[in-house]
Design an enzyme around this catalytic site. Structure first.
Site, PDB file in Angstrom:
ATOM      1  N   LYS A   1      34.229   2.339 -14.116  1.00  0.00           N
ATOM      2  CA  LYS A   1      35.185   2.574 -15.114  1.00  0.00           C
ATOM      3  C   LYS A   1      34.183   2.424 -16.467  1.00  0.00           C
ATOM      4  O   LYS A   1      33.085   2.069 -16.740  1.00  0.00           O
ATOM      5  CB  LYS A   1      36.025   1.631 -15.319  1.00  0.00           C
ATOM      6  CG  LYS A   1      37.020   1.698 -16.486  1.00  0.00           C
ATOM      7  CD  LYS A   1      38.159   0.648 -16.619  1.00  0.00           C
ATOM      8  CE  LYS A   1      39.188   0.640 -17.771  1.00  0.00           C
ATOM      9  NZ  LYS A   1      40.207  -0.243 -17.542  1.00  0.00           N
TER      10      LYS A   1
ATOM     11  N   SER B   1      45.015   1.251 -17.679  1.00  0.00           N
ATOM     12  CA  SER B   1      44.153   1.823 -18.339  1.00  0.00           C
ATOM     13  C   SER B   1      42.897   2.440 -17.464  1.00  0.00           C
ATOM     14  O   SER B   1      42.085   3.141 -17.864  1.00  0.00           O
ATOM     15  CB  SER B   1      43.659   1.199 -19.578  1.00  0.00           C
ATOM     16  OG  SER B   1      42.560   0.000 -18.963  1.00  0.00           O
TER      17      SER B   1
ATOM     18  N   SER C   1      46.012  -3.217 -15.533  1.00  0.00           N
ATOM     19  CA  SER C   1      45.145  -2.064 -15.453  1.00  0.00           C
ATOM     20  C   SER C   1      44.622  -1.546 -14.340  1.00  0.00           C
ATOM     21  O   SER C   1      44.090  -0.182 -14.240  1.00  0.00           O
ATOM     22  CB  SER C   1      44.283  -1.902 -16.793  1.00  0.00           C
ATOM     23  OG  SER C   1      45.297  -1.945 -17.964  1.00  0.00           O
TER      24      SER C   1
END
EC number: 6.3.5.7
Length: 506
Positions: free
Chosen positions: A97, A172, A196
């Protein structure tokens, strides 16, 4: 093993093929690169990876050479003939990420403000994966500074769901989920502050683990809510998550919040060779189902049906399933957003365009300079949360909002802890619906925040939780449920999920 089979394989499948000499790490990396490049040329790209690392193939060659050298020097035959001592992940790629540091690579957090920032070091979890032989493959898209539930708040544009490209992949960490589900990576790191990892995993039909707070180091993760943030994993099977946990968990001197599980917890270390619960072990397990979540408004009938199917399966394994009440859960979402925005306002104060962030007009007065840099650099959702956080922390309201929310958080943690003294697990849906259409909630912050209804209490209580794919909706959208355990009980959570994974109907 052809290229398509490679991009559909789990880490453990690829590991077996590498050790058998059937494929090379270079073949693996090239197969995923080809999928990524083909997707970027499509009319409706996933937007999962924002960068495929140019040196991934070089690292793959190095891994192949090391494996060949060890095989030649040891002349070992049999199952371990292709393994390399101390490097259980040798040659296996993973995606990262965009808010997790990879040395020398951009780490932009999906924000214009950090467009030029490169990480000067590896995050501890990345470093431990590298030390085990794994290869960083690329950066994944995310909501800006991890603030969102749909991966639409990103300077790179939205990430689409591989199952239906008109819908969100969740957020997210939606880019990480879409990369694994879309065949662009076999495994991915995400972060979660209030769901998330688990929400994108549910929307994309993956396993998504949020570990106990402190089990994995946060060093090298750009902070959003420091008392809530945790790195998590996306995978297509339980064994991949167990393999990753076995090499990444534990105390880190660079993160004072990381720790080793207290001996009194009786926690069993998670190992690569994880066995599911036996029939006898299942007969002594107890699972709690909170009424506040099951009866929550807005739960789609398809989600309820798949959740009841999972409960029926639990009962068929002789697990004792009981409905319970957790009154404090009704306050979880507002408490989460008060705590998280307050911590975000504090953490993001460092991005002022002087030490971090893009520089603005240096002739402006300092206050005007800060305002100009943050207004142009932060997106609307990040600005909204900073404003709310500063309001919550302001001198006139901190007692009414922040300190009260901290007390209620303690109540939520206390209720969950007490419940898990009597039950081994809490089970509930991961989300009220399947993946929703892109654009449906982006202009309605309250609707977006309510996406976290089933997940935030886990972060507030610092518990481990795993989103498990249990089926699909009538329109083919993946549906996930959560298995939540006591602190440090990742092994038990994974073992129950593995029994489900290996059940004949799965």
């Amino acid at each position: 093993m052809d290229a398509h089979a490679i991009t559909c394989a789990s880490w453990n499948m690829l590991k077996a093929q590498l050790e058998a000499g059937a494929i090379s790490s270079l073949q693996i990396v090239r197969a995923f690169r080809n999928v990524y490049e083909e997707d970027t040329r499509s009319a409706s790209p996933l937007g999962a990876l924002v960068e495929f690392f140019s040196d991934a193939e070089e690292h793959a060659r190095t891994a192949d050479n090391l494996r060949a050298s060890c095989a030649q020097s040891t002349k070992t035959a049999g199952a371990n003939g292709g393994s390399v001592s101390g490097k259980p992940l040798l040659g296996l790629p993973f995606a990262v990420k965009d808010n997790i540091s990879v040395k020398g690579k951009h780490c932009t957090c999906g924000s214009k403000l950090l467009a030029d920032y490169r990480a000067p070091y590896d995050a501890t979890v990345v470093a431990r994966l590298r030390a085990a032989g794994a290869i960083p493959l690329g950066r994944t898209n995310m909501d800006e500074f991890a603030m969102g539930s749909s991966t639409e708040y990103s300077v790179y544009g939205p990430t689409r769901n591989p199952r239906d490209r008109s819908r969100t992949s969740g957020g997210s960490s939606g880019g990480s989920a879409a990369a694994v589900a879309g065949g662009q990576a076999p495994f991915a790191l995400g972060t979660e502050t209030g769901g998330s990892v688990r929400l994108p995993a549910a929307y994309c039909g993956l396993y998504g683990l949020k570990p106990t707070y402190g089990l994995l180091s946060r060093y090298g993760v750009v902070a959003f809510g420091s008392s809530l943030d945790q790195i998590g994993f996306f995978a297509t099977c339980i064994d991949d998550i167990a393999l990753a946990l076995s090499v990444t968990s534990g105390k880190d001197l660079y993160d004072s919040t990381s720790t080793c599980p207290p001996p009194a917890t009786g926690r069993h270390a998670v190992s690569h060779h994880l066995a599911p619960f036996s029939a006898h072990e299942c007969s002594i397990l107890r699972a709690a189902v909170p009424r506040e979540l099951v009866d929550a408004p807005g739960v789609h009938p398809d989600v309820s049906a798949q959740f009841q199917r999972f409960l029926t399966w639990l009962r068929a394994q002789n697990v004792q399933v009981e409905e319970v009440t957790l009154p404090a859960l009704q306050a979880a979402v507002p408490v989460y957003y008060l705590v998280a925005t307050a911590e975000a306002a504090s953490n993001l104060a460092r991005f002022d365009g002087i030490r971090y962030g893009q520089r603005g007009d240096t002739d402006a007065l300092l206050e005007n300079y800060y305002r100009a840099v943050r207004t142009s650099g932060f997106g609307p959702e990040v600005q909204r949360r900073i404003i709310v956080g500063n309001y919550v922390l302001s001198r006139h309201f901190s007692g009414d909002y922040y300190r009260t929310s901290v007390r209620v958080r303690s109540r939520i943690e206390q209720e969950c802890t007490q419940l898990l003294c009597s039950y081994h697990f809490i089970v509930c849906p991961t989300a009220a619906t399947g993946a929703f259409p892109l654009g449906e909630r982006i202009h309605d912050p309250l609707a977006m925040y309510c996406s976290d209804l089933f997940t935030t209490f886990v972060n507030l209580a610092r518990l481990p939780a795993l989103s498990v794919p249990v089926g699909t909706s009538g329109t083919g959208l993946p549906i996930g449920i959560q298995i939540i355990g006591s602190q440090w009980q990742e092994c038990a959570v994974l073992r129950l999920a593995k029994r489900w994974e290996e059940a004949p109907h799965v």
